[in-house]
Design an enzyme around this catalytic site. Structure first.
Site, PDB file in Angstrom:
ATOM      1  N   ARG A  91      31.029  -2.627  53.200  1.00  0.00           N
ATOM      2  CA  ARG A  91      30.980  -1.215  53.581  1.00  0.00           C
ATOM      3  C   ARG A  91      31.552  -1.059  54.985  1.00  0.00           C
ATOM      4  NH1 ARG A  91      25.084   0.973  53.672  1.00  0.00           N
ATOM      5  NH2 ARG A  91      25.319   0.514  51.444  1.00  0.00           N
ATOM      6  N   HIS A 136      25.864  -4.612  55.033  1.00  0.00           N
ATOM      7  CA  HIS A 136      27.026  -4.462  54.161  1.00  0.00           C
ATOM      8  C   HIS A 136      28.330  -4.614  54.941  1.00  0.00           C
ATOM      9  CE1 HIS A 136      25.454  -3.172  50.219  1.00  0.00           C
ATOM     10  NE2 HIS A 136      24.453  -2.634  50.904  1.00  0.00           N
ATOM     11  N   ASP A 143      25.003  -4.332  46.504  1.00  0.00           N
ATOM     12  CA  ASP A 143      24.058  -3.488  45.773  1.00  0.00           C
ATOM     13  C   ASP A 143      24.498  -3.527  44.319  1.00  0.00           C
ATOM     14  OD1 ASP A 143      22.882  -2.796  48.171  1.00  0.00           O
ATOM     15  OD2 ASP A 143      23.885  -0.856  48.312  1.00  0.00           O
ATOM     16  N   GLU A 201      14.371  -2.441  48.410  1.00  0.00           N
ATOM     17  CA  GLU A 201      15.342  -1.973  47.420  1.00  0.00           C
ATOM     18  C   GLU A 201      15.576  -3.048  46.363  1.00  0.00           C
ATOM     19  OE1 GLU A 201      17.884   0.705  50.685  1.00  0.00           O
ATOM     20  OE2 GLU A 201      18.698  -1.184  49.922  1.00  0.00           O
ATOM     21  N   HIS A 204      19.409  -4.608  46.277  1.00  0.00           N
ATOM     22  CA  HIS A 204      20.081  -5.049  47.508  1.00  0.00           C
ATOM     23  C   HIS A 204      19.872  -6.542  47.760  1.00  0.00           C
ATOM     24  CE1 HIS A 204      21.150  -4.094  51.898  1.00  0.00           C
ATOM     25  NE2 HIS A 204      20.674  -5.328  51.963  1.00  0.00           N
TER      26      HIS A 204
END
Length: 222
Positions: A91, A136, A143, A201, A204
């Site tokens: 990301r 990320h 994810d 999460e 993740h």
């Protein structure tokens, strides 16, 4: 032509052609083409409700070490007529900055009902759903979920991807037995193959021995 800019935050930016990735990064499709991909931040189907800065193509970019292990996991799952499906991987820092900017505009709650119905937007920083830096951006976090290859449907994990709330915690007890089993299937195959899970999460995971543990990249997903 590639230009590299270093900031005091150790952010690294690259301007490059689509095939010219920074050293150590690969396109997952070149390593494990059978893994399914749906980059949510490329579309309107995410907690902000619009495409996120830095996402230009529905392709997964990741560190080579991560890609190799994802391929191994995929090979295991395919034997069971299952497949990995990735929602996000590398990301860009500019995308993280987009999240931060959005979180500060408290009246922008377009996707609240779908993604954070029980969480006040004003608490997203405090509760850890939004942060100024993300693992990320180091290139070794993914994810993801699991898909049934016969039906092409995602396994029911008890909460949607990117749902902000305790129901997304991996061991939340409010979900059904089947949903718990599905979460544990994903968790086990990832942990057994060298990934650390995240406590809040179910989707993740971060490579245990990530190659860039302190570097946050900012090149486009192109």
């Amino acid at each position: 032509m590639k230009k590299i800019f270093f900031t005091t935050l150790l952010l690294t930016s690259f301007i490059f052609k689509a095939q010219d990735l920074p050293k150590g990064f690969v396109y997952l499709e070149d390593i494990a083409p059978s893994i399914k991909v749906e980059l949510r931040y490329l579309s309107n189907n995410n907690f902000i409700g619009k495409p996120i800065e830095g996402y230009k193509s529905n392709c997964v970019i990741i560190t080579k070490e991560t890609a190799v292990l994802l391929k191994k996991i995929q090979q295991e799952l395919l034997k069971k007529e299952l497949s990995l499906k990735i929602f996000d991987a590398y990301r860009p820092q500019q995308a993280v900055n987009h999240f931060v900017k959005w979180a500060r505009v408290l009246n922008d709650t377009l996707m609240k009902k779908e993604y954070y119905p029980n969480v006040a937007k004003s608490t997203l920083f405090k509760k850890g759903y939004i942060a100024s830096k993300s693992g990320h951006s180091r290139g070794s976090t993914v994810d993801l979920t699991i898909v049934n290859t016969k039906t092409n449907k995602e396994l029911n994990m008890g909460s949607p991807y990117d749902f902000f709330g305790i129901k997304s915690h991996p061991f939340n007890q409010s979900i059904t037995k089947i949903e718990k089993q599905n979460r544990m299937l994903l968790r086990k195959v990832m942990v057994d193959n060298g990934f650390n899970p995240y406590k809040n999460e179910w989707w993740h995971f971060t490579l245990k021995k990530e190659p860039f543990p302190k570097t946050y990249f900012n090149f486009l997903i192109n």
